[in-house]
Design an enzyme around this catalytic site. Structure first.
Site, PDB file in Angstrom:
ATOM      1  N   ARG A  89      11.890  -1.360  10.120  1.00 24.78           N
ATOM      2  CA  ARG A  89      10.930  -0.918  11.124  1.00 24.78           C
ATOM      3  C   ARG A  89      10.881  -1.923  12.263  1.00 24.78           C
ATOM      4  O   ARG A  89      10.935  -3.121  12.028  1.00 24.78           O
ATOM      5  CB  ARG A  89       9.530  -0.803  10.482  1.00 24.78           C
ATOM      6  CG  ARG A  89       9.289   0.531   9.829  1.00 24.78           C
ATOM      7  CD  ARG A  89       8.040   0.550   9.005  1.00 24.78           C
ATOM      8  NE  ARG A  89       6.841   0.022   9.658  1.00 24.78           N
ATOM      9  CZ  ARG A  89       5.614   0.084   9.115  1.00 24.78           C
ATOM     10  NH1 ARG A  89       5.460   0.660   7.941  1.00 24.78           N
ATOM     11  NH2 ARG A  89       4.582  -0.401   9.734  1.00 24.78           N
ATOM     12  N   LYS A  92       0.834  -1.217   0.000  1.00 25.39           N
ATOM     13  CA  LYS A  92       0.000   0.000   0.000  1.00 25.39           C
ATOM     14  C   LYS A  92       0.863   1.259   0.000  1.00 25.39           C
ATOM     15  O   LYS A  92       0.625   2.185  -0.761  1.00 25.39           O
ATOM     16  CB  LYS A  92      -0.937   0.046   1.228  1.00 25.39           C
ATOM     17  CG  LYS A  92      -1.901  -1.114   1.336  1.00 25.39           C
ATOM     18  CD  LYS A  92      -2.908  -0.894   2.458  1.00 25.39           C
ATOM     19  CE  LYS A  92      -2.311  -0.820   3.850  1.00 25.39           C
ATOM     20  NZ  LYS A  92      -1.664  -2.065   4.303  1.00 25.39           N
ATOM     21  N   ARG A 146      12.029  -5.577   4.197  1.00 24.68           N
ATOM     22  CA  ARG A 146      11.695  -4.172   3.938  1.00 24.68           C
ATOM     23  C   ARG A 146      12.665  -3.220   4.654  1.00 24.68           C
ATOM     24  O   ARG A 146      12.991  -3.402   5.816  1.00 24.68           O
ATOM     25  CB  ARG A 146      10.270  -3.884   4.415  1.00 24.68           C
ATOM     26  CG  ARG A 146       9.880  -2.422   4.265  1.00 24.68           C
ATOM     27  CD  ARG A 146       8.412  -2.236   4.232  1.00 24.68           C
ATOM     28  NE  ARG A 146       7.771  -2.292   5.540  1.00 24.68           N
ATOM     29  CZ  ARG A 146       6.470  -2.070   5.719  1.00 24.68           C
ATOM     30  NH1 ARG A 146       5.693  -1.790   4.692  1.00 24.68           N
ATOM     31  NH2 ARG A 146       5.950  -2.143   6.906  1.00 24.68           N
TER      32      ARG A 146
HETATM   33  P1  AMP Z   1       1.193   0.955   8.816  1.00 29.55           P
HETATM   34  O1  AMP Z   1       2.374   1.807   8.524  1.00 29.55           O
HETATM   35  O2  AMP Z   1      -0.044   1.365   8.080  1.00 29.55           O
HETATM   36  O3  AMP Z   1       1.481  -0.512   8.694  1.00 29.55           O
HETATM   37  O4  AMP Z   1       0.833   1.216  10.360  1.00 29.55           O
HETATM   38  C1  AMP Z   1       1.771   0.898  11.385  1.00 29.55           C
HETATM   39  C2  AMP Z   1       1.053   0.769  12.702  1.00 29.55           C
HETATM   40  O5  AMP Z   1       0.426   2.025  13.041  1.00 29.55           O
HETATM   41  C3  AMP Z   1      -0.086  -0.249  12.746  1.00 29.55           C
HETATM   42  O6  AMP Z   1       0.368  -1.568  12.959  1.00 29.55           O
HETATM   43  C4  AMP Z   1      -0.905   0.284  13.914  1.00 29.55           C
HETATM   44  O7  AMP Z   1      -0.303  -0.010  15.151  1.00 29.55           O
HETATM   45  C5  AMP Z   1      -0.818   1.794  13.698  1.00 29.55           C
HETATM   46  N1  AMP Z   1      -1.898   2.290  12.819  1.00 29.55           N
HETATM   47  C6  AMP Z   1      -1.779   2.829  11.576  1.00 29.55           C
HETATM   48  N2  AMP Z   1      -2.974   3.147  11.059  1.00 29.55           N
HETATM   49  C7  AMP Z   1      -3.884   2.817  12.003  1.00 29.55           C
HETATM   50  C8  AMP Z   1      -5.300   2.891  12.060  1.00 29.55           C
HETATM   51  N3  AMP Z   1      -6.040   3.347  11.034  1.00 29.55           N
HETATM   52  N4  AMP Z   1      -5.899   2.444  13.197  1.00 29.55           N
HETATM   53  C9  AMP Z   1      -5.197   1.983  14.233  1.00 29.55           C
HETATM   54  N5  AMP Z   1      -3.869   1.873  14.233  1.00 29.55           N
HETATM   55  C10 AMP Z   1      -3.204   2.288  13.136  1.00 29.55           C
END
Ligand code: AMP
Length: 217
Positions: free
Chosen positions: A160, A13, A127
């Site tokens: 990460r 994404k 990654r």
């Molecule tokens: P991502 O970079 O989208 O994989 O997000 C990394 C982390 O941020 C996720 O594993 C969640 O802990 C938190 N996070 C990101 N977006 C959301 C969301 N819409 N709702 C809740 N937690 C989120």
């Protein structure tokens, strides 16, 4: 272009959102990036979010909904947006409908990127992310290692914390139980496009553009 990119962690994404954002000149709104920025600047939100992110869990809905409402209300999204990482729960999906209604946003599309869990674990284990510009790389395909300079800006490339295998499995559990059911909320809208996310970056990028081509978003 008003697009919601949906799918499990690691499906691509962020990579696709970055590309589309550059190609269409609309902002990439990543809730994950916003939270990571808050963590690195040490804000109250960042302090609360860090442990949750590191455990692979979700930040509470009310917090996320407020953040997204604020960013979607800003003038910078006038020409469109690519929303990446939101909604992740049914509550967030319902809130997003309300936000769109309040802001009079009617046309948007959702792309659901699909891939299997084993491939996700493999991809996330490879990654690398630039600490400076957030660009995403793959150790295997891009022949890069942690701490090497970002090919684009020279910033440091890191893994990460939440891309550790054990945390990735937690994130996948959360995805299957809380996030995947959100698709049912959108299934009647007729605006979801399902795309195989296992192809190369270029192929997936082309497929997304083909899917949304000719639409009003
Ligand atoms: P991502 O970079 O989208 O994989 O997000 C990394 C982390 O941020 C996720 O594993 C969640 O802990 C938190 N996070 C990101 N977006 C959301 C969301 N819409 N709702 C809740 N937690 C989120």
């Amino acid at each position: 272009m008003r697009l919601i990119l949906f799918g499990p962690p690691g499906v691509g994404k962020g990579t696709q959102a970055q590309l589309l954002s550059e190609e269409f000149g609309v902002p990439h709104i990543s809730t994950g990036d916003m939270l990571r920025d808050a963590v690195s600047s040490g804000t109250d939100l960042g302090k609360k979010a860090k442990a949750i992110i590191d455990a692979g869990q979700l930040v509470p809905d009310d917090v996320m909904i407020d953040i997204v409402r604020e960013v979607l209300s800003s003038p910078k999204i006038k020409r469109g947006f690519i929303l990446d990482g939101f909604p992740r729960t049914l509550e967030q999906a319902k809130a997003l409908t309300k936000i769109f209604d309040d802001l009079n946003i009617q046309d948007y599309k959702m792309v659901n990127l699909e891939i299997d869990d084993e491939e996700i674990v493999r991809r996330l284990g490879n990654r690398l992310v630039c600490v400076n510009d957030g660009k995403i790389y793959n150790m295997e395909f891009d022949a890069l290692t942690p701490n090497s300079p970002c090919p684009d800006c020279g910033g440091r490339l890191v893994q990460r914390d939440d891309d550790k295998e054990e945390t990735v499995w937690n994130r996948l559990k959360v995805y299957h139980s809380l996030t995947a059911p959100v698709l049912y909320y959108y299934k009647d809208s007729g605006d979801i496009y399902h795309i195989d996310g296992s192809g190369s970056i270029d192929i997936v990028n082309r497929e997304i553009k083909m899917m949304v081509k000719g639409s009003a978003v």
